[in-house]
Design a protein around this motif. Structure first.
Motif, PDB file in Angstrom:
ATOM      1  N   GLU A 173       8.556  13.851   6.133  1.00 24.48           N
ATOM      2  CA  GLU A 173       8.025  12.516   5.857  1.00 24.48           C
ATOM      3  C   GLU A 173       6.640  12.309   6.461  1.00 24.48           C
ATOM      4  O   GLU A 173       6.168  11.179   6.553  1.00 24.48           O
ATOM      5  N   SER A 174       5.994  13.391   6.839  1.00 24.98           N
ATOM      6  CA  SER A 174       4.668  13.312   7.442  1.00 24.98           C
ATOM      7  C   SER A 174       3.602  13.840   6.485  1.00 24.98           C
ATOM      8  O   SER A 174       3.905  14.437   5.463  1.00 24.98           O
ATOM      9  N   GLY A 175       2.337  13.612   6.844  1.00 27.41           N
ATOM     10  CA  GLY A 175       1.226  14.071   6.028  1.00 27.41           C
ATOM     11  C   GLY A 175      -0.087  13.554   6.583  1.00 27.41           C
ATOM     12  O   GLY A 175      -0.243  13.398   7.799  1.00 27.41           O
ATOM     13  N   TYR A 176      -1.017  13.242   5.688  1.00 30.91           N
ATOM     14  CA  TYR A 176      -2.335  12.808   6.151  1.00 30.91           C
ATOM     15  C   TYR A 176      -2.865  11.679   5.279  1.00 30.91           C
ATOM     16  O   TYR A 176      -2.478  11.503   4.119  1.00 30.91           O
ATOM     17  N   LEU A 177      -3.770  10.909   5.872  1.00 29.86           N
ATOM     18  CA  LEU A 177      -4.465   9.806   5.214  1.00 29.86           C
ATOM     19  C   LEU A 177      -5.943  10.135   5.097  1.00 29.86           C
ATOM     20  O   LEU A 177      -6.486  10.916   5.879  1.00 29.86           O
ATOM     21  N   ARG A 178      -6.620   9.489   4.135  1.00 26.96           N
ATOM     22  CA  ARG A 178      -8.071   9.602   4.001  1.00 26.96           C
ATOM     23  C   ARG A 178      -8.693   8.324   4.559  1.00 26.96           C
ATOM     24  O   ARG A 178      -8.739   7.288   3.877  1.00 26.96           O
ATOM     25  N   PRO A 179      -9.169   8.324   5.812  1.00 23.39           N
ATOM     26  CA  PRO A 179      -9.486   7.067   6.497  1.00 23.39           C
ATOM     27  C   PRO A 179     -10.669   6.301   5.927  1.00 23.39           C
ATOM     28  O   PRO A 179     -10.593   5.073   5.760  1.00 23.39           O
ATOM     29  N   GLU A 180     -11.780   6.986   5.661  1.00 27.51           N
ATOM     30  CA  GLU A 180     -12.935   6.253   5.135  1.00 27.51           C
ATOM     31  C   GLU A 180     -12.603   5.613   3.783  1.00 27.51           C
ATOM     32  O   GLU A 180     -12.963   4.458   3.507  1.00 27.51           O
ATOM     33  N   LEU A 181     -11.909   6.376   2.938  1.00 26.66           N
ATOM     34  CA  LEU A 181     -11.519   5.852   1.630  1.00 26.66           C
ATOM     35  C   LEU A 181     -10.532   4.699   1.779  1.00 26.66           C
ATOM     36  O   LEU A 181     -10.604   3.700   1.046  1.00 26.66           O
ATOM     37  N   ALA A 182      -9.629   4.808   2.743  1.00 26.87           N
ATOM     38  CA  ALA A 182      -8.647   3.747   2.959  1.00 26.87           C
ATOM     39  C   ALA A 182      -9.318   2.446   3.383  1.00 26.87           C
ATOM     40  O   ALA A 182      -8.999   1.361   2.873  1.00 26.87           O
ATOM     41  N   VAL A 183     -10.253   2.537   4.324  1.00 24.38           N
ATOM     42  CA  VAL A 183     -10.928   1.332   4.818  1.00 24.38           C
ATOM     43  C   VAL A 183     -11.771   0.695   3.725  1.00 24.38           C
ATOM     44  O   VAL A 183     -11.710  -0.527   3.505  1.00 24.38           O
ATOM     45  N   THR A 184     -12.579   1.494   3.036  1.00 24.47           N
ATOM     46  CA  THR A 184     -13.421   0.908   1.987  1.00 24.47           C
ATOM     47  C   THR A 184     -12.579   0.363   0.842  1.00 24.47           C
ATOM     48  O   THR A 184     -12.918  -0.673   0.258  1.00 24.47           O
ATOM     49  N   SER A 185     -11.452   1.007   0.534  1.00 24.92           N
ATOM     50  CA  SER A 185     -10.572   0.504  -0.523  1.00 24.92           C
ATOM     51  C   SER A 185      -9.952  -0.828  -0.119  1.00 24.92           C
ATOM     52  O   SER A 185      -9.863  -1.761  -0.937  1.00 24.92           O
ATOM     53  N   ALA A 186      -9.492  -0.931   1.141  1.00 31.35           N
ATOM     54  CA  ALA A 186      -8.897  -2.180   1.611  1.00 31.35           C
ATOM     55  C   ALA A 186      -9.924  -3.311   1.595  1.00 31.35           C
ATOM     56  O   ALA A 186      -9.605  -4.450   1.205  1.00 31.35           O
ATOM     57  N   LEU A 187     -11.160  -3.011   1.996  1.00 31.27           N
ATOM     58  CA  LEU A 187     -12.188  -4.051   2.021  1.00 31.27           C
ATOM     59  C   LEU A 187     -12.576  -4.488   0.609  1.00 31.27           C
ATOM     60  O   LEU A 187     -12.784  -5.684   0.357  1.00 31.27           O
ATOM     61  N   LEU A 192      -2.603   8.353   0.861  1.00 30.82           N
ATOM     62  CA  LEU A 192      -1.590   8.970   1.715  1.00 30.82           C
ATOM     63  C   LEU A 192      -0.985  10.171   0.999  1.00 30.82           C
ATOM     64  O   LEU A 192      -0.492  10.054  -0.125  1.00 30.82           O
ATOM     65  N   HIS A 193      -1.037  11.325   1.651  1.00 30.74           N
ATOM     66  CA  HIS A 193      -0.551  12.574   1.073  1.00 30.74           C
ATOM     67  C   HIS A 193       0.510  13.147   2.013  1.00 30.74           C
ATOM     68  O   HIS A 193       0.195  13.559   3.140  1.00 30.74           O
ATOM     69  N   LEU A 194       1.754  13.177   1.582  1.00 29.99           N
ATOM     70  CA  LEU A 194       2.853  13.627   2.425  1.00 29.99           C
ATOM     71  C   LEU A 194       3.132  15.105   2.164  1.00 29.99           C
ATOM     72  O   LEU A 194       3.938  15.462   1.308  1.00 29.99           O
ATOM     73  N   ASN A 195       2.455  15.952   2.903  1.00 30.86           N
ATOM     74  CA  ASN A 195       2.657  17.399   2.775  1.00 30.86           C
ATOM     75  C   ASN A 195       3.495  17.967   3.909  1.00 30.86           C
ATOM     76  O   ASN A 195       3.603  19.184   4.068  1.00 30.86           O
ATOM     77  N   GLY A 196       4.133  17.103   4.705  1.00 29.39           N
ATOM     78  CA  GLY A 196       4.962  17.533   5.821  1.00 29.39           C
ATOM     79  C   GLY A 196       4.168  17.697   7.089  1.00 29.39           C
ATOM     80  O   GLY A 196       2.929  17.747   7.084  1.00 29.39           O
ATOM     81  N   GLY A 197       4.895  17.773   8.203  1.00 29.85           N
ATOM     82  CA  GLY A 197       4.224  17.893   9.490  1.00 29.85           C
ATOM     83  C   GLY A 197       5.052  18.681  10.492  1.00 29.85           C
ATOM     84  O   GLY A 197       6.286  18.586  10.512  1.00 29.85           O
ATOM     85  N   LEU A 198       4.376  19.457  11.318  1.00 31.44           N
ATOM     86  CA  LEU A 198       5.007  20.230  12.378  1.00 31.44           C
ATOM     87  C   LEU A 198       4.784  19.568  13.732  1.00 31.44           C
ATOM     88  O   LEU A 198       3.665  19.120  14.031  1.00 31.44           O
TER      89      LEU A 198
END
Length: 375
Positions: free
Chosen positions: A139-153, A81-87
């Motif tokens: 308080e917004s930003g982006y996630l890395r989904p493939e990495l998140a799923v494989t890391s959780a598994l 999770l990278h919080l770089n802000g959001g518009l």
């Protein structure tokens, strides 16, 4: 207790991690390979928004999700999770803008509301009209989904869970001695089952009918004249509704292209196993319009596009609950293209419900029995 999880995308993978942390004997089944691009997991990034246009009822879940994303990062050593802000950009009369402002006020979200001239100076990659509202959510930003799923598994497996890829579940049956799953013509028994099948949920539960349907999401990546202008430090994530077009975007994560997506009515998929996930020129038309009219410095021809499937509900809110006659089954789905960010909090809530405990953050607003087919 032995619990099965059907579908190991965003919700299923994070739920399997939460179940394993509770010492539950958890077994996960995924019909494809893990983090497969055909599911809602693909696409390299997902938005994490806190000032939420879908409604302030989500903010407690989002705040809890942020804590749990950090917990998973600490356990796996992965930056997710990278919080770089959001518009958030839109017209003041738009109900989505009203819900964003309500979220901010109700939960004291760190933000700025920018005048158009200030927005142009700070974020020159966007074109802002004088009659648009521009909100910057820190308080917004982006996630890395493939990495998140494989890391959780991987973490779930380390904690004792079983993970089975290429294992489609054909049927789910509630019987007197538990819940039975049919896999490859054989039946397996579990005490409880969590169904997180995403765009394929109606294959198991056709009774969901028209209130739940599958859509093809279109993501595209565009080259920039000056890629540095689209770095995470200079180009926050964004969502925008302008002139009837709803678009969203993410900064360049690898220094060569910028992802922009659209969400428009249509692209409904009747049979997810038969859909062509390639993107046609006609399907790119709306995205090209967004690039040409609302953004600066991007070429309108994408260097890459991809299609991904997700389950939508008629009111665009999640569907969570026990299907009629199946008290041992918990159905979690219908996140309507905005669920990934919530996944750890939903996984935690699903784990609590399966174990007969109150959810740490209530998900009662998303009960599936609000759907007309279950009245």
């Amino acid at each position: 207790m032995k619990v099965a999880v059907i579908g190991l995308g965003a919700m299923g993978s994070l739920a399997l991690w939460q179940l394993a942390q509770q010492g539950v004997k958890a077994v996960g089944f995924e019909q494809f390979g893990l983090a497969d691009a055909r599911t809602g997991v693909g696409g390299e990034s997902r938005l994490f928004r806190t000032a939420y246009k879908e409604g302030p009822q989500y903010v407690p879940l989002l705040k809890r999700a942020r804590v749990l994303w950090r917990e998973l990062e600490a356990q796996t050593g992965q930056a997710l999770l990278h919080l770089n802000g959001g518009l958030t950009i839109g017209h003041p009369a738009d109900e989505a803008i009203a819900r964003v402002l309500q979220s901010i006020e109700q939960f004291a979200i760190d933000h700025q509301r920018l005048a158009p001239a200030e927005a142009r100076a700070r974020f020159p990659a966007h074109r802002f009209s004088d009659d648009e509202v521009v909100i910057f959510d820190r308080e917004s930003g982006y996630l890395r989904p493939e990495l998140a799923v494989t890391s959780a598994l991987r973490r779930a497996r380390d904690l004792g869970a079983e993970v089975h890829g290429h294992s489609p579940v054909a049927r789910v049956e509630q019987r007197g001695d538990g819940v039975w799953l049919e896999l490859a013509g054989a039946w397996q028994r579990f005490d409880k089952v969590l169904v997180t099948a995403g765009g394929w949920v109606k294959r198991l539960y056709p009774a969901l009918g028209s209130p739940v349907f599958t859509r093809k999401l279109i993501l595209s990546w565009f080259p920039a004249r000056d890629i540095a202008a689209f770095s995470p430090e200079r180009f926050p994530i964004f969502t925008r509704r302008s002139q009837g077009y709803f678009s969203f975007g993410v900064p360049s994560l690898e220094g060569s292209m910028v992802k922009v997506g659209i969400s428009t009515p249509g692209h409904v998929v009747e049979h997810p196993d038969q859909v062509d996930l390639r993107i046609s020129e006609a399907e790119l038309a709306d995205t090209r319009h967004v690039i040409q009219h609302f953004l600066n410095g991007l070429d309108p021809d994408p260097v890459r596009s991809s299609g991904h499937l997700d389950a939508y509900s008629a009111d665009s809110h999640a569907v969570i609950g026990h299907p009629p006659g199946q008290p041992g089954v918990l159905l979690v789905g219908g996140f309507s293209g905005h669920g990934f960010k919530l996944a750890p909090a939903i996984g935690e809530a699903a784990t609590a419900l399966l174990l007969g405990r109150p959810a740490p953050v209530s998900v009662s607003a998303f009960n599936l029995h609000r759907l007309p087919v279950f009245h």
